[in-house]
Design a protein around this motif. Structure first.
Motif: not given
Length: 262
Positions: A63-77, A102-114
């Motif tokens: 489970v990942w929680f996504v506020p406006p200052m963050r994003a989730i990378w979801i790999p293909p498929n 980004l990684s093609k094998s795992r999800c990542l939480v990313l910092d969303v810069s201005h």
């Protein structure tokens, strides 16, 4: 015709997929809290982002929680679902797998810069196929490569009994019920659940609940919720008790941590 993606309440049409000629496509949808997106996948990668609102993304047994200052990378498929914790402006950035930054094998939480935030906003209003879109896409891909991954996630089990327990706690993060009490609600003994926590999630019940509360606290604080309210909603006796737990995990107080992120 594109394949429909089903939500819990209404079907929506999938966007045109990115191509080598247009490797990035943005899909903008403003969703009500009842419009969760049911499990689905794409042959392309996806950045899931909301400039306004709060999302809960479930993918890779996490489970990942996504506020406006963050994003989730979801790999293909990767099969994923999106639950809305508030009304949210969903911005899904679909990226052709050959251009994945980004990684093609795992999800990542990313910092969303201005800068990345403004690039996404500009892409939404750029003319499809224009040179402006082309330039924005290149800078977006560069910025994603520089984005800082963050270790904020919550592992979820496969065992039905343990999953039901974890879903109960996710729905009521402030609950201080003991494992014995919770066990009666999911049809398993506390001893069995203790063993399952160690076998499936490699952590104790107490550690998982603390990780869940941290994951839930992160978007609340990022959205400006007062620390006293966060502590109360998550079942802590006081703001100082919550801050002490946060500092033990991240090494700094919540206020200092989020000041660094500004």
């Amino acid at each position: 015709m594109p394949t429909p993606i089903l939500t819990h309440n209404l079907p929506v049409t999938a966007p045109n997929l990115p191509t080598p000629e247009r490797p990035v496509r943005l899909v903008a949808r403003n969703l009500k809290i009842s419009q969760d997106l049911a499990p689905h996948s794409h042959p392309c990668g996806q950045i899931t982002y909301t400039p306004q609102g709060m999302l809960q993304v479930i993918a890779d047994g996490t489970v990942w929680f996504v506020p406006p200052m963050r994003a989730i990378w979801i790999p293909p498929n990767t099969v994923h679902e999106v639950r809305l914790l508030t009304e949210s402006n969903l911005r899904a950035i679909h990226i052709h797998e050959d251009f994945s930054p980004l990684s093609k094998s795992r999800c990542l939480v990313l910092d969303v810069s201005h800068l990345l935030r403004e690039l996404i906003f500009s892409l939404e209003y750029s003319e499809p196929g224009s040179r402006r879109e082309e330039h924005l896409v290149q800078v977006i891909l560069d910025e994603l490569m520089e984005a800082k991954p963050l270790p904020i996630y919550l592992p979820m089990p496969k065992d039905k009994r343990l999953k039901n327990l974890c879903e109960l706690l996710l729905a009521q993060p402030g609950s201080n019920d003991t494992l014995d009490v919770l066990a009666t609600k999911v049809g398993a003994s506390a001893r069995t659940l203790t063993r399952l926590f160690e076998q499936e999630l490699h952590m104790s019940f107490g550690d998982w609940r603390q990780q869940m509360r941290l994951a839930r606290a992160y978007p609340l604080i990022a959205n400006g919720t007062p620390l006293s309210q966060v502590a109360s909603e998550l079942g802590y006796a006081s703001q100082s008790a919550f801050s002490a737990m946060f500092k033990k995990t991240f090494g700094v107080s919540p206020s200092h941590f989020f000041k660094q992120s500004e």
